[in-house]
Design an enzyme around this catalytic site. Structure first.
Site, PDB file in Angstrom:
ATOM      1  N   GLY A 137       0.932  -1.167   0.043  1.00  0.00           N
ATOM      2  CA  GLY A 137       0.105  -0.011  -0.009  1.00  0.00           C
ATOM      3  C   GLY A 137       0.863   1.077  -0.065  1.00  0.00           C
ATOM      4  N   GLY A 138       0.407   2.233   0.529  1.00  0.00           N
ATOM      5  CA  GLY A 138       1.193   3.678   0.320  1.00  0.00           C
ATOM      6  C   GLY A 138       0.220   4.810   0.642  1.00  0.00           C
ATOM      7  CB  SER A 184      -3.228  -0.388   1.074  1.00  0.00           C
ATOM      8  OG  SER A 184      -3.718   0.843   1.706  1.00  0.00           O
ATOM      9  N   PRO A 229      -9.034   2.650   4.233  1.00  0.00           N
ATOM     10  CG  PRO A 229     -10.156   4.513   4.299  1.00  0.00           C
ATOM     11  CD  PRO A 229     -10.210   3.082   3.764  1.00  0.00           C
ATOM     12  CE  LYS A 240     -17.721  14.794   8.051  1.00  0.00           C
ATOM     13  NZ  LYS A 240     -17.219  16.083   8.366  1.00  0.00           N
TER      14      LYS A 240
END
Length: 412
Positions: free
Chosen positions: A52-53, A85, A110, A124
């Site tokens: 991911g990143g 991710s 996230p 959100k």
């Protein structure tokens, strides 16, 4: 037209994404696509293995994919690789998504790099990510429901499951297999003719590779520690120059590497306190307490320095302990030796004789003087008292080549 362009025209460009997705990888991805478009390449294959990143870097790559005139293949490779991710978004945005056997994809929920989010903010961000991947999935005609589950529930699937769920287009174990599978397919109204085209590899430039290395949290942390200790050493030894230059460069590189992560100033303060305690140990040897305090403060500060929710952006705890002990031990030892050297009495010149013990050869009659044997030579000596031949005397001062001595019980 240069030689490189001649090789790139009507060829298949092969790139590689390995590790955390960050600014250097985003820059590299854009450069490869631009070069391919500029030289009319037929296909771009990115072999990818990522945990991911960063969201911003991922979105830059996705925008490049969605606006590319050249077909882009994201290929999860080699065997055992993962696409997690941010990698899920990048794969979904590709024109062709491919996985090799023994790979997996998922866990796209996230995570805040600060490690702290209110429930409202978490919701959100999650909703935003879910809507983003739904829009990508719809454009590329991929499984929308699974994509949203990957974001909201962090689900994972194997390559075979991904194929069955319409997450990827097919499974391949080499770039040659990809070419065989895509040859003859229609892209933007044109039939892809790929067989026989050469593979041209485009790797990270030296600059991109260097920036990718120093943005690794572990490397950035080591550079930070090296910079702090080198600058402290320079302050303790003004004029050494090299430690100061090395420390300044290391700190500058560390700050670049850490600029994308939230630095906790309490953690940084504890690290600096640890350095101060090591200095105090050297200045006023306490045989342990300051060193123990320095190591403890450094470890605690390092643990707090970067508080992130993503595990792949965290500093290794074993590295923290190792660095704290090694740097603390070395710094304390080196600084202690240096300070002892500064405090050591001179052993040459007149001051080098003060405190030395000699033997009276000719009685010293006060200020009238006498003769003292010291360091294999006979010296004229005076004293505030009369001292008989054969007695031991200690040098307390010198006037020219005349020793000023006093009687002592110390051995000659």
């Amino acid at each position: 037209m240069n030689i490189i362009n001649l090789f790139l025209i009507l060829s298949i460009i092969v790139g590689k994404i390995d590790g955390v997705i960050g600014p250097p990888i985003s820059e590299y991805f854009g450069r490869v696509v631009q070069t391919a478009e500029r030289n009319n390449a037929k296909l771009i294959i990115f072999m990818m293995d990522t945990p991911g990143g960063l969201d911003e870097s991922m979105r830059d790559i996705v925008k490049t994919e969605l606006n590319s005139d050249i077909p882009i293949v994201i290929f999860i490779y080699p065997h055992g690789a993962r696409c997690a991710s941010a990698g899920v978004f990048i794969l979904y945005a590709a024109h062709f998504a491919v996985m090799s056997h023994g790979t997996n994809i998922g866990s796209a929920h996230p995570v805040s790099i600060s490690g702290k989010m209110s429930e409202d903010m978490r919701e959100k961000i999650t909703n935003d990510a879910a809507a983003y991947i739904r829009s990508i999935a719809k454009k590329r005609n991929r499984n929308i429901e699974w994509a949203e589950d990957a974001v909201r529930k962090s689900v994972n699937v194997t390559a075979e499951e991904a194929l069955a769920l319409n997450i990827i287009d097919f499974i391949a174990d080499s770039k040659e297999e990809i070419v065989d599978s895509l040859d003859g397919k229609v892209f933007n109204g044109d039939t892809l003719k790929l067989k026989g085209e050469p593979f041209i590899e485009m790797n990270l430039t030296a600059r991109e590779s260097f920036l990718k290395t120093i943005t690794n949290p572990n490397i950035a942390y080591v550079l930070l520690m090296l910079g702090l200790y080198a600058l402290i050493f320079e302050l303790m030894h003004p004029g050494a120059i090299f430690p100061g230059v090395f420390g300044a460069v290391s700190l500058a590189l560390a700050l670049y590497g850490l600029h994308v992560l939230p630095v906790n100033y309490a953690g940084l303060g504890l690290i600096i306190l640890g350095v101060v305690l090591f200095v105090l140990e050297a200045l006023t040897p306490t045989f342990g307490p300051f060193t123990i305090g320095g190591v403890t403060s450094t470890i605690l500060g390092s643990l707090l320095l970067i508080r992130v929710g993503a595990h792949f952006l965290q500093i290794s705890r074993s590295l923290i302990v190792t660095v704290a002990i090694l740097f603390g031990g070395f710094f304390s030892f080196a600084l202690t030796m240096a300070i002892k050297a500064m405090r050591r009495k001179p052993v040459t010149g007149q001051k080098g004789y003060i405190g030395r013990v000699g033997k009276v050869r000719q009685s010293i009659k006060g200020k009238k003087g006498g003769v003292v044997f010291l360091d294999g030579a006979l010296w004229r000596a005076i004293s505030d008292e009369e001292i008989k031949a054969g007695e031991n005397v200690e040098v307390i001062d010198m006037k020219g080549l005349v020793l000023i001595v006093k009687r002592t019980d110390r051995m000659f």
